[in-house]
Design an enzyme around this catalytic site. Structure first.
Site, PDB file in Angstrom:
ATOM      1  N   HIS A  57       0.850  -1.195   0.000  1.00 33.00           N
ATOM      2  CA  HIS A  57       0.000   0.000   0.000  1.00 33.00           C
ATOM      3  C   HIS A  57       0.883   1.241   0.000  1.00 33.00           C
ATOM      4  O   HIS A  57       2.106   1.143   0.094  1.00 33.00           O
ATOM      5  CB  HIS A  57      -0.986  -0.006   1.170  1.00 33.00           C
ATOM      6  CG  HIS A  57      -0.364   0.112   2.528  1.00 33.00           C
ATOM      7  ND1 HIS A  57       0.415  -0.877   3.088  1.00 33.00           N
ATOM      8  CD2 HIS A  57      -0.394   1.111   3.458  1.00 33.00           C
ATOM      9  CE1 HIS A  57       0.814  -0.507   4.287  1.00 33.00           C
ATOM     10  NE2 HIS A  57       0.355   0.714   4.546  1.00 33.00           N
ATOM     11  N   HIS A  59       1.476   3.972   1.906  1.00 29.83           N
ATOM     12  CA  HIS A  59       2.033   4.766   3.003  1.00 29.83           C
ATOM     13  C   HIS A  59       3.551   4.902   2.876  1.00 29.83           C
ATOM     14  O   HIS A  59       4.241   3.987   2.435  1.00 29.83           O
ATOM     15  CB  HIS A  59       1.662   4.154   4.361  1.00 29.83           C
ATOM     16  CG  HIS A  59       0.220   4.401   4.711  1.00 29.83           C
ATOM     17  ND1 HIS A  59      -0.472   3.635   5.619  1.00 29.83           N
ATOM     18  CD2 HIS A  59      -0.658   5.341   4.259  1.00 29.83           C
ATOM     19  CE1 HIS A  59      -1.714   4.087   5.721  1.00 29.83           C
ATOM     20  NE2 HIS A  59      -1.854   5.116   4.906  1.00 29.83           N
ATOM     21  N   ASP A  61       6.094   4.842   4.824  1.00 32.24           N
ATOM     22  CA  ASP A  61       7.031   3.878   5.417  1.00 32.24           C
ATOM     23  C   ASP A  61       7.032   2.531   4.674  1.00 32.24           C
ATOM     24  O   ASP A  61       7.767   1.621   5.060  1.00 32.24           O
ATOM     25  CB  ASP A  61       6.749   3.682   6.920  1.00 32.24           C
ATOM     26  CG  ASP A  61       5.383   3.106   7.201  1.00 32.24           C
ATOM     27  OD1 ASP A  61       4.403   3.544   6.562  1.00 32.24           O
ATOM     28  OD2 ASP A  61       5.273   2.212   8.054  1.00 32.24           O
ATOM     29  N   HIS A  62       6.244   2.441   3.601  1.00 35.06           N
ATOM     30  CA  HIS A  62       6.247   1.232   2.761  1.00 35.06           C
ATOM     31  C   HIS A  62       6.800   1.507   1.364  1.00 35.06           C
ATOM     32  O   HIS A  62       7.181   0.572   0.667  1.00 35.06           O
ATOM     33  CB  HIS A  62       4.832   0.659   2.650  1.00 35.06           C
ATOM     34  CG  HIS A  62       4.286   0.204   3.979  1.00 35.06           C
ATOM     35  ND1 HIS A  62       4.092  -1.110   4.310  1.00 35.06           N
ATOM     36  CD2 HIS A  62       3.928   0.916   5.085  1.00 35.06           C
ATOM     37  CE1 HIS A  62       3.647  -1.201   5.553  1.00 35.06           C
ATOM     38  NE2 HIS A  62       3.533   0.018   6.039  1.00 35.06           N
ATOM     39  N   HIS A 113      -7.173  -0.822   5.844  1.00 34.23           N
ATOM     40  CA  HIS A 113      -6.138   0.118   6.304  1.00 34.23           C
ATOM     41  C   HIS A 113      -6.001   1.233   5.257  1.00 34.23           C
ATOM     42  O   HIS A 113      -6.007   2.417   5.598  1.00 34.23           O
ATOM     43  CB  HIS A 113      -4.840  -0.654   6.490  1.00 34.23           C
ATOM     44  CG  HIS A 113      -3.663   0.168   6.907  1.00 34.23           C
ATOM     45  ND1 HIS A 113      -3.557   0.736   8.156  1.00 34.23           N
ATOM     46  CD2 HIS A 113      -2.535   0.525   6.239  1.00 34.23           C
ATOM     47  CE1 HIS A 113      -2.407   1.391   8.232  1.00 34.23           C
ATOM     48  NE2 HIS A 113      -1.776   1.289   7.092  1.00 34.23           N
ATOM     49  N   ASP A 132       0.098  -3.861   6.349  1.00 31.63           N
ATOM     50  CA  ASP A 132      -0.508  -3.343   7.579  1.00 31.63           C
ATOM     51  C   ASP A 132      -1.965  -3.801   7.725  1.00 31.63           C
ATOM     52  O   ASP A 132      -2.811  -3.062   8.230  1.00 31.63           O
ATOM     53  CB  ASP A 132      -0.467  -1.806   7.599  1.00 31.63           C
ATOM     54  CG  ASP A 132       0.949  -1.271   7.790  1.00 31.63           C
ATOM     55  OD1 ASP A 132       1.865  -2.061   8.032  1.00 31.63           O
ATOM     56  OD2 ASP A 132       1.118  -0.039   7.687  1.00 31.63           O
ATOM     57  N   HIS A 170       5.137  -4.543  10.823  1.00 29.71           N
ATOM     58  CA  HIS A 170       5.582  -3.852  12.041  1.00 29.71           C
ATOM     59  C   HIS A 170       5.787  -4.772  13.238  1.00 29.71           C
ATOM     60  O   HIS A 170       5.093  -5.775  13.391  1.00 29.71           O
ATOM     61  CB  HIS A 170       4.559  -2.769  12.434  1.00 29.71           C
ATOM     62  CG  HIS A 170       4.514  -1.627  11.479  1.00 29.71           C
ATOM     63  ND1 HIS A 170       5.408  -0.585  11.511  1.00 29.71           N
ATOM     64  CD2 HIS A 170       3.675  -1.373  10.443  1.00 29.71           C
ATOM     65  CE1 HIS A 170       5.121   0.281  10.553  1.00 29.71           C
ATOM     66  NE2 HIS A 170       4.078  -0.178   9.885  1.00 29.71           N
TER      67      HIS A 170
END
Ligand SMILES: [Zn+2]
Length: 258
Positions: A57, A59, A61-62, A113, A132, A170
């Protein structure tokens, strides 16, 4: 065919999963939020090639390292078609099968998410990379989707074989298990898992991957039909819950303020 999988730590609690095929010296990374750990690994392993990047996805941090890795290695970037993914080569919506490291990976749509969130499942090796969506003993926050979408997505993942290894992004397991204990205080498997993960974390060890079987026995978000979970939630919220979906929504809201 052997695929070795290592966790490259990034930021405060992310893992970039690195899949390695030693027979061809090719590797694949899932959700590289930062390019640096992957580039450092490649530098330490001369002769290896990063062939593919799998994105679950959008975001930061991905995807934060995707463009730099693409530029440095020419890796093919797979990601959700309905989200903004840097340098995406292969558009995915769920239902496709893609060939990565000579293995078939099924793409599963898991909105909740985010709306375009996808997971990657390799049946022969029993591997699930779910970003996530499903966490060890927890699930992702509902940033874009509805409780209904997330509930259905988690049910889809829970229906995979018990032996499936669950690689989420995570290291949230300890905190998730503390919530799981509050939601289902009589569940001995949750207590045992909390004890084990506490020991692992104190020793600096990673708590992942999990398995689908372990999640079904100790993840409250997959246990919305368990009488004790429902009773505890009803007591906590001082209201009645009539169905699994509203129990899921109630649990997610409780976890958000936990
Ligand atoms: Zn996310």
């Amino acid at each position: 065919m052997m695929i070795q999988i290592d966790a490259l730590p990034a930021f405060s609690d992310n893992y970039l999963w690195l899949l390695q095929d030693a027979s061809t010296c090719r590797c694949t990374v899932v959700d590289p939020g930062d390019a640096a750990p992957v580039l450092a690994w490649l530098q330490a392993h001369p002769g290896w090639q990063l062939s593919d990047i799998l994105v679950t996805h959008h975001h930061f941090d991905h995807v934060g390292g995707v463009a730099e890795l693409k530029q440095a290695t020419g890796a093919r970037v797979h990601g959700p078609a309905m989200e903004k993914i840097p340098e995406r080569d292969v558009d995915l919506i769920g239902g496709e099968t893609i060939k990565v490291l000579d293995q078939d990976f099924q793409v599963i749509a898991v909105p909740g998410h985010t709306l375009g969130h996808i997971a990657y499942y390799q049946a022969d090796l029993s591997l699930l990379f779910c970003g996530d969506t499903l966490f060890a003993a927890g699930c992702g926050r509902l940033f874009e989707g509805t409780p209904q979408q997330m509930h259905a997505s988690l049910q889809r993942l829970a229906a995979l074989p018990d032996t499936t290894r669950v690689y989420c992004t995570h290291e949230y397991t300890l905190n998730n298990l503390r919530f799981a204990c509050a939601a289902e205080p009589g569940n001995e498997q949750i207590k045992a898992r909390l004890q084990q993960v506490s020991e692992w974390r104190e020793a600096g060890q990673i708590s992942l991957p999990s398995t689908v079987a372990l999640e079904k026995s100790s993840n409250p978000f997959l246990r919305t039909d368990v009488p004790e979970v429902i009773a505890t939630l009803e007591q906590n919220d001082s209201k009645r819950y009539d169905d699994a979906l509203s129990v899921f929504a109630g649990l997610r809201a409780w976890k958000d303020r936990f």
